[in-house]
Design an enzyme around this catalytic site. Sequence first.
Site, short mmCIF file in Angstrom:
data_model
loop_
_atom_site.label_atom_id
_atom_site.label_comp_id
_atom_site.label_asym_id
_atom_site.label_seq_id
_atom_site.Cartn_x
_atom_site.Cartn_y
_atom_site.Cartn_z
N ARG A 52 1.06 -1.36 -0.07
CA ARG A 52 0.34 0.03 -0.08
C ARG A 52 1.26 0.76 -0.35
NH1 ARG A 52 -4.43 -2.82 0.32
NH2 ARG A 52 -4.70 -4.33 1.63
N ASP A 64 -11.36 -11.44 -2.30
CA ASP A 64 -12.75 -11.06 -1.64
C ASP A 64 -14.04 -10.93 -2.94
OD1 ASP A 64 -10.97 -10.31 0.99
OD2 ASP A 64 -10.78 -8.25 0.68
#
Lengths: 320, 320, 320, 320
Positions: free
Chosen positions: B76, B133
Amino acid sequence: MEGAGMKLGVITSGGDAPGMNPCLAQIIREGQKRGHEIIGFEGGFRGIAENRCRKLSPEEVTLWYQRGGTCIKTGRFPELEKESAQKKVAEQLRAHRIEGLMVLGGDGSFKGALAVHRMFPELNIIGIPCTIDNNVYGSDYTLGFDTALNTQTTYLDGLMDTGESLDGRVFFIETLGAYDGYLAQSTYLMGMAEFAVLDEMPMEEEEIIRKVLQAREEKRSGSIYVMFSESDGKHRCLRIADVIRDRYNINIKCSILGFSQRGNAPTARDRLMASGFADRAIRAMETGVKNQYIVYRKGEFQYMDISNASKKKVFDWHHI
Amino acid sequence: MEGAGMKLGVITSGGDAPGMNPCLAQIIREGQKRGHEIIGFEGGFRGIAENRCRKLSPEEVTLWYQRGGTCIKTGRFPELEKESAQKKVAEQLRAHRIEGLMVLGGDGSFKGALAVHRMFPELNIIGIPCTIDNNVYGSDYTLGFDTALNTQTTYLDGLMDTGESLDGRVFFIETLGAYDGYLAQSTYLMGMAEFAVLDEMPMEEEEIIRKVLQAREEKRSGSIYVMFSESDGKHRCLRIADVIRDRYNINIKCSILGFSQRGNAPTARDRLMASGFADRAIRAMETGVKNQYIVYRKGEFQYMDISNASKKKVFDWHHI
Amino acid sequence: MEGAGMKLGVITSGGDAPGMNPCLAQIIREGQKRGHEIIGFEGGFRGIAENRCRKLSPEEVTLWYQRGGTCIKTGRFPELEKESAQKKVAEQLRAHRIEGLMVLGGDGSFKGALAVHRMFPELNIIGIPCTIDNNVYGSDYTLGFDTALNTQTTYLDGLMDTGESLDGRVFFIETLGAYDGYLAQSTYLMGMAEFAVLDEMPMEEEEIIRKVLQAREEKRSGSIYVMFSESDGKHRCLRIADVIRDRYNINIKCSILGFSQRGNAPTARDRLMASGFADRAIRAMETGVKNQYIVYRKGEFQYMDISNASKKKVFDWHHI
Amino acid sequence: MEGAGMKLGVITSGGDAPGMNPCLAQIIREGQKRGHEIIGFEGGFRGIAENRCRKLSPEEVTLWYQRGGTCIKTGRFPELEKESAQKKVAEQLRAHRIEGLMVLGGDGSFKGALAVHRMFPELNIIGIPCTIDNNVYGSDYTLGFDTALNTQTTYLDGLMDTGESLDGRVFFIETLGAYDGYLAQSTYLMGMAEFAVLDEMPMEEEEIIRKVLQAREEKRSGSIYVMFSESDGKHRCLRIADVIRDRYNINIKCSILGFSQRGNAPTARDRLMASGFADRAIRAMETGVKNQYIVYRKGEFQYMDISNASKKKVFDWHHI
């Protein structure tokens, strides 16, 4: 052949372990080839007490070689500590004219078998060490260990895909093993884990934290993997991860491998060993070896008096 | 061919997902075949800012098809919310004369890419949805979901070996998925889990307990498996298991699957889909499709405007 | 510490085997910890002759623990039988000031190493037995065997899903192992195969056919699985299946496992053993043990003079 | 609920496929929940004719989700082409008062079901496409394909460990699929195989040889992997490898994946799809949908008239 044509009972007792099923399959197949009748009692000693049993036949076991757990169920039977339950089990076995009982389990199960033997002295008991913890005294190996270790290793392989896609992360992994840490330690011995936290080599929380911080410091790239042995079931790794996050703002991901590690298709090694254990168990019955369990020591199968089973096994924690 | 011979950048950004590597491999191989130069930046947007990059060649990627995680690292880069970082990234890309940037990641990464585009409007952005996900708006599929679901399924298979060797046990299994519960719910949809606890369908602690007790009551044999979606990282399953143990003396075993679920060799489906996504990404660059991400909808690949990526995807929670 | 701070070379030679990579990883990690410099030559002896080498660092090996094959490539180098090639190799090693060479391979590779040693007597040679065939004299184990055996077992598990969904089918499975049949025989010892066809226990075509027909006769349900060791590469199982089909109208399905059996992620056992072998190899270098290979016998690591490597290992073919 | 409380039969027919078991498990579980009685006939249509059947209960199916093959056996029943056998099957079903028959199989099995229907017009037939070949007309997916494709992919992964440890080798891999080459082609579409040899795109021996030589020429490092679809069972890859060895002295290793590819634990996708197919099959029975098979098209389940099943499915051979 001495002892040919016997009626033999078999149970799986205590925690299940991969390798129980192939061992049962070989007991049944080899047993039948050699003229014995094999009776399986369901769910360990409780199944004997409750007379849940059936004759096991070679036709039904083809797929047992590849199945984890145990197809004749297992369980604990704490009542066996009392004389009344011991008598009940002995009576059932006597009623079935069982000449010998093969017990697939750990030291607790062997102890129970011995108690039954005292109530039924003609009954021969042979133990086969089955537990993923590899903690049976006198044996270098117990059925199930190799499968459980591979499950853990495969798990870590998956984790490393992520760990090495990032840099400088720390992962805690809790494995099974209860108070016996050889599963957790093995990953360290392989070289994949930074260190392992075991009951056998107690480590203070602060020492663990210090070692984690030091490893982070030294590591130029990649991530850090620390194994925790299950221990008291209180998931110590979660607590320590919380402390480290609160104190140093380092986010540590914890995995609790849990009971998946007790299952899975037995590895080739567990199947080969299962075959070896089954073979020796049947020979022991035939040749009148009495109240022993089978151990694998220095590359050979041997017998050991069942009274030794409660002793603590000690590992070389530093080398394989 | 329009757009042939382009210089294209590629990053993996955010959480890693299995499927990123085969997708990179195909971008590189197909890209080269079609005359493009592919530059990989290491570790996502931060790697662009810090100019960690190299030309990727088809020779090095043969084994990438079978590797989880990402071989060009990911991460990130929260600084990208600030204009200064956006400018830095844009400048580096401009300096390398990158004409288009392919971003393998989730909606957060696509948003970041759009911010960079605003600083460097000639730069074309194409997003490829990669996250276990499966939560990217507009797409029935995101790379990595199938592998993560198989990891979870294999895990449960192992657990069931033990669960079915015993009777009447209860197991709680926490899967990844953060606030998106489709991974956990899938095991219920398959029929293997009793129910799943998800953020999308909130369930009070007492309701969960009641459902567990009821399932135990109804089950004549075998064990009970309940999935928990990761949610806030507070391991809610552990707390509930404690309550049930204290109140009803029922011992529930919990597993926390953790980050192992993000790794592992990509499944065949993730490799096939990776190839499809890679193909469309390169074609988009060639044909001038601008600032879209690629979605897989109703069996077909399509483009979707990158501004949609922040919308919430909704599942049919009750049927597949 | 005697011998500390040495410059050590390492190669993988001959056929690759799972376990080579974790063994390399441990040699590099342990080597560095103990102050040595580890130089890897690429592709076995040919790589030494062609001077393809680099210093190996602990940072790059994290994922080697889980990778089959060898990350420093391997190969045969038939030219090494000639003195000129032996000299070439010796000169390169001398030029690099290599004090000891660790050779991961089978008996052919050890023999080559000894030839090089004769040209460069100060060079110490330590062999680590790596081959899926488990056929190195004096050692109960060679790196890679356990992984190859698990690959074969998993393969058979898949086959049995089909075999037991049908009745009375016959399957022939050819495994690797060349003229050494312990891989094929192991499936028989486990109890999963009806019998195994090995070079070590030659069986006429007609005898094989007779055994197949007899097994079909006896089997009340299920299918029959027969293992064939690779042998001369002529796929004998195909020929026999043809004869049986033509003569008895029985359709036998053949599988040729092939080179997939040489790869795959090393099992836990191969990683643990790799660590043990690596540890002893480095200690041998440090303590001046000369021109030995490491064997694992009766549960312990030992050294054996490298001149023994060409002897034929004999198994107990009938029991584990 | 229309049609509630029905008595429904189920068979698995033709070749087994992973996904049959979870589909059966869901039919049984969902069926019971909705008030139906599910009767399983053993071994396909032959089992109906021979009246081998039993009521299936939800308690016994917990482990079926993870098992390849079929737990109620399967097989072909060529006699069903004759009217006498069709009548026999119809009579048995009528005697059991079966209102609907669910047929898990491929187009051949659906055709057989239709023949039975003609003899017993009140009997409703619903087909569920199960075959690893993914070749059922009108459906993007057939149960078992994903598992078979993953088996093949895992197999190739293992092979590549060896292939990439060496340089410039050529490997031929024969997959299942009979005359339908989508399994073999998928590996090419993923990018892992150089090319695939399929019945649908016939290739002369000389063209195959030319492509192999060209690939060897172009490849700077690594190895070359060529997929062969099973085709006529004559193992064409072996013949071509012989020609290349004799003519060019290039040693090509062949693997014949064989029937292992039909087994193995169903993947997550096959379990999810199995659940979807089972759900639609039961609903079809309840709502009076007649003589259809269930297809999965463009991301949705639909019904298709069973008379279409014999049409040839066509793939996009060049893209996913």
